[in-house]
Design a protein around this motif. Structure first.
Motif, PDB file in Angstrom:
ATOM      1  N   THR A 164       0.849  -1.189   0.000  1.00 22.88           N
ATOM      2  CA  THR A 164       0.000   0.000   0.000  1.00 22.88           C
ATOM      3  C   THR A 164       0.891   1.248   0.000  1.00 22.88           C
ATOM      4  O   THR A 164       2.026   1.222   0.477  1.00 22.88           O
ATOM      5  CB  THR A 164      -0.924   0.013   1.222  1.00 22.88           C
ATOM      6  N   THR A 165       0.366   2.352  -0.531  1.00 18.64           N
ATOM      7  CA  THR A 165       1.179   3.577  -0.666  1.00 18.64           C
ATOM      8  C   THR A 165       0.768   4.696   0.290  1.00 18.64           C
ATOM      9  O   THR A 165       1.592   5.532   0.644  1.00 18.64           O
ATOM     10  CB  THR A 165       1.102   4.101  -2.108  1.00 18.64           C
ATOM     11  N   THR A 166      -0.506   4.735   0.688  1.00 16.40           N
ATOM     12  CA  THR A 166      -0.972   5.797   1.587  1.00 16.40           C
ATOM     13  C   THR A 166      -1.720   5.185   2.764  1.00 16.40           C
ATOM     14  O   THR A 166      -2.758   4.533   2.569  1.00 16.40           O
ATOM     15  CB  THR A 166      -1.898   6.782   0.851  1.00 16.40           C
ATOM     16  N   SER A 167      -1.211   5.355   3.952  1.00 13.28           N
ATOM     17  CA  SER A 167      -1.824   4.777   5.147  1.00 13.28           C
ATOM     18  C   SER A 167      -3.212   5.357   5.385  1.00 13.28           C
ATOM     19  O   SER A 167      -3.462   6.544   5.142  1.00 13.28           O
ATOM     20  CB  SER A 167      -0.953   5.050   6.380  1.00 13.28           C
ATOM     21  N   GLY A 168      -4.131   4.501   5.832  1.00 15.49           N
ATOM     22  CA  GLY A 168      -5.490   4.926   6.134  1.00 15.49           C
ATOM     23  C   GLY A 168      -6.392   5.026   4.914  1.00 15.49           C
ATOM     24  O   GLY A 168      -7.568   5.385   5.055  1.00 15.49           O
ATOM     25  N   THR A 169      -5.894   4.706   3.744  1.00 15.78           N
ATOM     26  CA  THR A 169      -6.686   4.781   2.519  1.00 15.78           C
ATOM     27  C   THR A 169      -6.993   3.377   2.008  1.00 15.78           C
ATOM     28  O   THR A 169      -6.077   2.553   1.901  1.00 15.78           O
ATOM     29  CB  THR A 169      -5.921   5.545   1.423  1.00 15.78           C
ATOM     30  N   PRO A 170      -8.254   3.063   1.719  1.00 15.73           N
ATOM     31  CA  PRO A 170      -8.588   1.733   1.181  1.00 15.73           C
ATOM     32  C   PRO A 170      -7.767   1.440  -0.077  1.00 15.73           C
ATOM     33  O   PRO A 170      -7.572   2.313  -0.922  1.00 15.73           O
ATOM     34  CB  PRO A 170     -10.083   1.833   0.875  1.00 15.73           C
ATOM     35  N   SER A 171      -7.318   0.212  -0.185  1.00 16.88           N
ATOM     36  CA  SER A 171      -6.425  -0.174  -1.286  1.00 16.88           C
ATOM     37  C   SER A 171      -6.914  -1.474  -1.904  1.00 16.88           C
ATOM     38  O   SER A 171      -7.439  -2.352  -1.212  1.00 16.88           O
ATOM     39  CB  SER A 171      -4.993  -0.352  -0.781  1.00 16.88           C
ATOM     40  N   SER A 172      -6.702  -1.616  -3.193  1.00 14.48           N
ATOM     41  CA  SER A 172      -7.105  -2.852  -3.857  1.00 14.48           C
ATOM     42  C   SER A 172      -6.371  -3.018  -5.182  1.00 14.48           C
ATOM     43  O   SER A 172      -5.892  -2.046  -5.776  1.00 14.48           O
ATOM     44  CB  SER A 172      -8.620  -2.884  -4.101  1.00 14.48           C
ATOM     45  N   VAL A 173      -6.317  -4.262  -5.651  1.00 14.31           N
ATOM     46  CA  VAL A 173      -5.743  -4.565  -6.956  1.00 14.31           C
ATOM     47  C   VAL A 173      -6.434  -5.819  -7.495  1.00 14.31           C
ATOM     48  O   VAL A 173      -6.807  -6.705  -6.730  1.00 14.31           O
ATOM     49  CB  VAL A 173      -4.218  -4.779  -6.872  1.00 14.31           C
ATOM     50  N   GLU A 174      -6.633  -5.849  -8.806  1.00 12.72           N
ATOM     51  CA  GLU A 174      -7.304  -6.987  -9.431  1.00 12.72           C
ATOM     52  C   GLU A 174      -6.434  -7.568 -10.546  1.00 12.72           C
ATOM     53  O   GLU A 174      -5.702  -6.842 -11.222  1.00 12.72           O
ATOM     54  CB  GLU A 174      -8.662  -6.559 -10.019  1.00 12.72           C
ATOM     55  N   TYR A 175      -6.553  -8.899 -10.712  1.00 13.19           N
ATOM     56  CA  TYR A 175      -5.836  -9.587 -11.782  1.00 13.19           C
ATOM     57  C   TYR A 175      -6.790 -10.564 -12.466  1.00 13.19           C
ATOM     58  O   TYR A 175      -7.577 -11.238 -11.802  1.00 13.19           O
ATOM     59  CB  TYR A 175      -4.643 -10.375 -11.234  1.00 13.19           C
ATOM     60  N   THR A 176      -6.691 -10.638 -13.780  1.00 12.02           N
ATOM     61  CA  THR A 176      -7.482 -11.606 -14.530  1.00 12.02           C
ATOM     62  C   THR A 176      -6.675 -12.895 -14.689  1.00 12.02           C
ATOM     63  O   THR A 176      -5.601 -12.883 -15.301  1.00 12.02           O
ATOM     64  CB  THR A 176      -7.862 -11.065 -15.915  1.00 12.02           C
ATOM     65  N   LEU A 177      -7.188 -13.981 -14.136  1.00  8.78           N
ATOM     66  CA  LEU A 177      -6.532 -15.287 -14.259  1.00  8.78           C
ATOM     67  C   LEU A 177      -7.109 -16.087 -15.417  1.00  8.78           C
ATOM     68  O   LEU A 177      -6.477 -17.036 -15.895  1.00  8.78           O
ATOM     69  CB  LEU A 177      -6.674 -16.074 -12.956  1.00  8.78           C
ATOM     70  N   GLY A 178      -8.306 -15.745 -15.836  1.00 10.59           N
ATOM     71  CA  GLY A 178      -8.891 -16.366 -17.016  1.00 10.59           C
ATOM     72  C   GLY A 178      -9.156 -17.856 -16.907  1.00 10.59           C
ATOM     73  O   GLY A 178      -9.175 -18.566 -17.906  1.00 10.59           O
ATOM     74  N   ARG A 179      -9.328 -18.346 -15.666  1.00  6.70           N
ATOM     75  CA  ARG A 179      -9.586 -19.773 -15.421  1.00  6.70           C
ATOM     76  C   ARG A 179      -8.441 -20.663 -15.928  1.00  6.70           C
ATOM     77  O   ARG A 179      -8.647 -21.791 -16.346  1.00  6.70           O
ATOM     78  CB  ARG A 179     -10.911 -20.211 -16.058  1.00  6.70           C
ATOM     79  N   LYS A 180      -7.224 -20.126 -15.878  1.00  6.90           N
ATOM     80  CA  LYS A 180      -6.061 -20.880 -16.335  1.00  6.90           C
ATOM     81  C   LYS A 180      -5.084 -21.186 -15.203  1.00  6.90           C
ATOM     82  O   LYS A 180      -3.981 -21.685 -15.441  1.00  6.90           O
ATOM     83  CB  LYS A 180      -5.347 -20.109 -17.443  1.00  6.90           C
ATOM     84  N   CYS A 181      -5.484 -20.882 -13.966  1.00  8.99           N
ATOM     85  CA  CYS A 181      -4.600 -21.095 -12.808  1.00  8.99           C
ATOM     86  C   CYS A 181      -5.305 -21.974 -11.769  1.00  8.99           C
ATOM     87  O   CYS A 181      -6.532 -22.084 -11.764  1.00  8.99           O
ATOM     88  CB  CYS A 181      -4.207 -19.761 -12.180  1.00  8.99           C
ATOM     89  N   THR A 182      -4.501 -22.574 -10.905  1.00  5.78           N
ATOM     90  CA  THR A 182      -5.077 -23.460  -9.895  1.00  5.78           C
ATOM     91  C   THR A 182      -4.803 -23.010  -8.458  1.00  5.78           C
ATOM     92  O   THR A 182      -5.579 -23.319  -7.561  1.00  5.78           O
ATOM     93  CB  THR A 182      -4.538 -24.888 -10.049  1.00  5.78           C
ATOM     94  N   ASP A 183      -3.689 -22.283  -8.230  1.00  4.96           N
ATOM     95  CA  ASP A 183      -3.327 -21.916  -6.858  1.00  4.96           C
ATOM     96  C   ASP A 183      -2.735 -20.518  -6.797  1.00  4.96           C
ATOM     97  O   ASP A 183      -2.054 -20.072  -7.729  1.00  4.96           O
ATOM     98  CB  ASP A 183      -2.310 -22.914  -6.279  1.00  4.96           C
ATOM     99  N   LEU A 184      -2.980 -19.856  -5.663  1.00  7.10           N
ATOM    100  CA  LEU A 184      -2.347 -18.577  -5.330  1.00  7.10           C
ATOM    101  C   LEU A 184      -1.540 -18.791  -4.064  1.00  7.10           C
ATOM    102  O   LEU A 184      -2.055 -19.315  -3.067  1.00  7.10           O
ATOM    103  CB  LEU A 184      -3.408 -17.495  -5.096  1.00  7.10           C
ATOM    104  N   ARG A 185      -0.272 -18.389  -4.099  1.00  2.52           N
ATOM    105  CA  ARG A 185       0.606 -18.548  -2.925  1.00  2.52           C
ATOM    106  C   ARG A 185       1.192 -17.182  -2.575  1.00  2.52           C
ATOM    107  O   ARG A 185       1.768 -16.513  -3.422  1.00  2.52           O
ATOM    108  CB  ARG A 185       1.724 -19.541  -3.251  1.00  2.52           C
ATOM    109  N   ALA A 186       1.046 -16.769  -1.304  1.00  6.43           N
ATOM    110  CA  ALA A 186       1.539 -15.448  -0.904  1.00  6.43           C
ATOM    111  C   ALA A 186       1.702 -15.374   0.614  1.00  6.43           C
ATOM    112  O   ALA A 186       1.158 -16.186   1.365  1.00  6.43           O
ATOM    113  CB  ALA A 186       0.584 -14.355  -1.375  1.00  6.43           C
TER     114      ALA A 186
END
Length: 260
Positions: A164-186
């Motif tokens: 995140t870049t600014t504290s106290g501000t709602p943050s979000s990000v989206e990615y299109t996987l296109g039904r071609k992935c099986t797992d997210l690791r983070a």
């Protein structure tokens, strides 16, 4: 019977006799070909991690001779030879391949021609190969108050992360996987730059359904969490942080396991 009629009859009789006595030539016999059976140990593999083992048998045995592993990747029409092995005394063989790229492929085994026998091929064996790739390398969709960055968490550096870049501000990000992935690791945490007593939260959703949500505080680390994203088209990560004390939330080195 006049002389012309008698001569014609004599010629016809001679021709018929010749036809009866001329031997008929048989079509040349087709040379026998090697028979090759094959079976793969897996139908789904992870690139650079799993080894595809193809086992089978050659008939006639052809002990000591070689069989060749061939593969065809994606929509390619041509086959490429990628390995070979010797046939054992009992006619069996084992071939191995460790794929390094993702995508669908087929394997088959070739026994070259020898000793008067034609070459033989096994049936094609389909294998789907997946590969871990950094999420930040994929083109993102809408991104609000989040940027790719390297972060420190517990004095350990995590590259290719989201922060995140600014504290106290709602943050979000989206990615299109296109039904071609099986797992997210983070790994999810507040970075070492966050103030003592600060807080935050992270929520991961897939096509609007919540996959995971975690409250965050300094010293709290959700390490190497793996989420099932099979058949997910759009992935979204929402992050919140306190403004006072100021916090920076991070999705550390996120990776997705995808086929293409």
């Amino acid at each position: 019977m006049n002389r012309l009629t008698a001569l014609a009859a004599t010629v016809a009789l001679a021709a018929g006799s010749l036809a009866l006595t001329t031997p008929t030539q048989a079509a040349p016999a087709k040379a026998q070909a090697y028979k090759v059976t094959a079976k793969a140990n897996i139908e789904v593999a992870v690139a650079k991690e799993d080894t595809v083992k193809v086992k089978g048998r050659v008939t006639p045995k052809a002990a000591g001779e070689k069989v060749v592993l061939q593969q065809r990747v994606g929509n390619k029409k041509s086959w490429k030879s990628t390995g070979n092995a010797k046939i054992k005394k009992n006619g069996t063989y084992v071939l191995k391949d460790k794929p390094s790229t993702q995508g669908p492929r087929e394997y088959r085994v070739l026994k070259p021609a020898s000793k008067g026998l034609q070459k033989g091929y096994s049936k094609a064996l389909p294998v789907e190969v997946y590969k871990w790739e950094k999420l930040v390398y994929r083109l993102s969709g809408p991104r609000v108050n989040v940027e790719p960055a390297g972060v420190l968490i517990g004095a350990e550096y995590f590259g290719q992360s989201l922060a995140t870049t600014t504290s106290g501000t709602p943050s979000s990000v989206e990615y299109t996987l296109g039904r071609k992935c099986t797992d997210l690791r983070a790994t999810y945490a507040l970075t070492d730059s966050s103030a003592t007593g600060s807080s935050g939260a992270v929520t991961v959703t897939a096509d609007g359904a919540v996959l995971a949500t975690h409250p965050l505080a300094v010293g709290t680390v959700i390490a190497d969490e793996v989420l099932d994203v099979s058949d997910v088209f759009r992935l979204k990560v929402d992050l919140t942080t306190s403004a006072t004390p100021a916090a920076v939330a991070a999705v550390a080195t996120p990776e997705v396991l995808c086929t293409r």
